[in-house]
Design a protein around this motif. Structure first.
Motif, short mmCIF file in Angstrom:
data_model
loop_
_atom_site.label_atom_id
_atom_site.label_comp_id
_atom_site.label_asym_id
_atom_site.label_seq_id
_atom_site.Cartn_x
_atom_site.Cartn_y
_atom_site.Cartn_z
N ILE A 41 0.84 -1.21 0.00
CA ILE A 41 0.00 0.00 0.00
C ILE A 41 0.87 1.25 0.00
N VAL A 42 1.92 1.24 0.84
CA VAL A 42 2.82 2.40 0.91
C VAL A 42 3.53 2.60 -0.42
N ALA A 43 3.93 1.50 -1.07
CA ALA A 43 4.61 1.61 -2.37
C ALA A 43 3.72 2.29 -3.39
N VAL A 44 2.44 1.90 -3.43
CA VAL A 44 1.50 2.49 -4.38
C VAL A 44 1.23 3.95 -4.04
N MET A 45 0.94 4.21 -2.75
CA MET A 45 0.65 5.59 -2.33
C MET A 45 1.87 6.48 -2.50
N GLY A 46 3.06 5.97 -2.14
CA GLY A 46 4.28 6.76 -2.27
C GLY A 46 4.61 7.10 -3.70
N THR A 47 4.32 6.18 -4.60
CA THR A 47 4.60 6.41 -6.02
C THR A 47 3.73 7.52 -6.60
N PHE A 48 2.46 7.52 -6.24
CA PHE A 48 1.53 8.48 -6.83
C PHE A 48 1.46 9.80 -6.05
N ILE A 49 1.67 9.74 -4.72
CA ILE A 49 1.56 10.97 -3.91
C ILE A 49 2.90 11.68 -3.81
N LEU A 50 3.97 10.92 -3.55
CA LEU A 50 5.29 11.51 -3.33
C LEU A 50 6.21 11.38 -4.53
N ALA A 51 5.74 10.75 -5.62
CA ALA A 51 6.60 10.46 -6.77
C ALA A 51 7.86 9.73 -6.31
N GLU A 52 7.66 8.78 -5.42
CA GLU A 52 8.78 8.04 -4.82
C GLU A 52 9.48 7.16 -5.85
N LYS A 53 10.79 7.16 -5.79
CA LYS A 53 11.58 6.31 -6.68
C LYS A 53 11.79 4.95 -6.02
N ILE A 54 11.45 3.89 -6.75
CA ILE A 54 11.61 2.54 -6.24
C ILE A 54 12.74 1.86 -7.02
#
Length: 400
Positions: free
Chosen positions: A301-314
């Motif tokens: 859930i955090v991976a999905v939310m972080g990607t779309f909300i924070l533009a997090e790099k994985i």
């Protein structure tokens, strides 16, 4: 054909533990995202720890005062000293290092690293002889193998980043020169990432130490809500002292009706109070293994939310390491489940022998005690199986 209301009611009762645990994972995920935003905006993690546990204390204290007013044990100097150390391990050391690690890395990475908690606690339990290893049994082999795989996953995530995994939300609107880091910036980022990983490991070690000590403390002070309230309260006082030493600017304490207040209140009330109570009910009804099994869902859930909300790099290393950690986690949980089931079966078979004092009463007593076992056994206050299982989700909720 109409669906009978009784069937719907029974189905809802069976689904309630699943609904509760899935909802908790969304709550934990929201905490990580909101906290990351607050830290990125400049909030001091020392101040955040103080406010978070102040909110947690105020939220839990009324329930402890009302629900445990008749069962609260007497406070002794020995118990108070243990509570002091528990507060130091939890609110002060664990939370501060966890927040620093979260600031230097990412919410997804931090959640993945927190899944090494069961394996780390298991190792410490073996060292302090709270867990017995019989390598001839498959369940012990599974726990040892799961621990090694989990550690390997954590090391992979720490030492190897790899290429960035392209996500839809990070592919558009970001093709600027600022996204192409220089060699110096890349080296600095790698250093921060490594330091963040070390801080997260130290935080997890402190949290595992807390569970080892808490197992001992609960035998002397069995009122769980009161114990949690005292840990949060003493931890708040300790965190204030640490913050006064580390943060010399008075403006660091000032928060308004903004993201900083939301982060502190959300973490304290939702993931330290509500989550604790709900998870306790689930553990009481379905057992600690059931509750622990939902932990990796938070990471997704955090991976999905972080990607779309924070533009997090994985990064590839994070993905591979997270997979290893989840595989190791479930191997440890499977071994604990087999151990718990074996103990439950042994106790269940021994009950009729004790209950056959009167003719015809053996079955009734067995059934009654079966309900008691289902309701009480998973708490594991006096059982070594408590050491390494309930902690998985407690880490995310931040009890201390």
């Amino acid at each position: 054909m109409a669906i009978e209301p009784k069937f719907c009611g029974d189905l809802f009762q069976r689904m309630k533990p699943y609904i509760a645990m899935i909802s908790l994972q969304f709550g934990y995920a929201g905490m990580n995202i909101i906290t990351k935003v607050s830290l990125n905006r400049g909030m001091s993690h020392y101040v955040l720890v103080v406010y978070r546990h102040a909110f947690a204390t105020l939220s839990i204290a009324p329930f402890a005062l009302i629900l445990e007013r008749k069962v609260r044990p007497k406070m002794t100097w020995s118990v108070f000293l243990q509570i002091f150390v528990l507060a130091l391990l939890g609110p002060v050391i664990d939370q501060n290092f966890y927040y620093v690690g979260l600031k230097f890395t990412s919410p997804t990475f931090s959640c993945a690293m927190s899944n090494i908690l069961p394996a780390m606690t298991f190792v410490m339990a073996v060292i302090f002889r709270m867990e017995k290893l019989d390598m001839k049994k498959v369940r012990c082999q599974a726990k040892v193998a799961g621990t090694l795989v989990t550690v390997a996953g954590a090391m992979l995530m720490t030492l190897y980043k790899g290429p960035i995994m392209k996500m839809i939300s990070t592919q558009h609107g970001h093709a600027t020169t600022s996204d192409v880091p220089t060699a110096a910036a890349a080296a600095s980022g790698d250093k921060d990432w490594f330091l963040g990983s070390m801080f997260l490991i130290i935080a997890t070690l402190a949290w595992a130490s807390l569970f080892i000590l808490q197992t001992v403390t609960l035998k002397q002070y069995s009122a769980q809500l009161s114990l949690t309230t005292l840990i949060c309260f003493v931890g708040t006082l300790q965190a204030i002292v640490v913050t006064l030493v580390m943060e010399r600017t008075p403006s660091a304490w000032v928060i308004g009706f903004d993201m900083n207040l939301l982060a502190a209140a959300y973490a304290g009330i939702v993931t330290s109070s509500v989550a604790y109570y709900v998870q306790g009910l689930v553990i009481q009804k379905r057992g600690p293994v059931f509750a622990s099994a939902f932990s990796p869902l938070m990471m997704i859930i955090v991976a999905v939310m972080g990607t779309f909300i924070l533009a997090e790099k994985i990064y590839l290393g994070g993905v591979l390491g997270a997979v290893l950690i989840v595989v190791g986690l479930y191997s440890v949980l499977w071994g604990k489940y087999k151990e718990y089931k074996e103990k439950s079966d042994t106790e269940a078979t021994s009950l009729p022998l004790k209950a056959n004092g009167a003719s015809g009463q053996g079955i009734a007593v067995t059934e009654m005690n079966g309900v008691e076992l289902e309701g009480k056994k998973p708490n594991g206050i006096n059982s070594t199986s408590h050491v390494s299982i309930p902690e998985v989700n407690m880490k995310a909720e931040g009890l201390a």
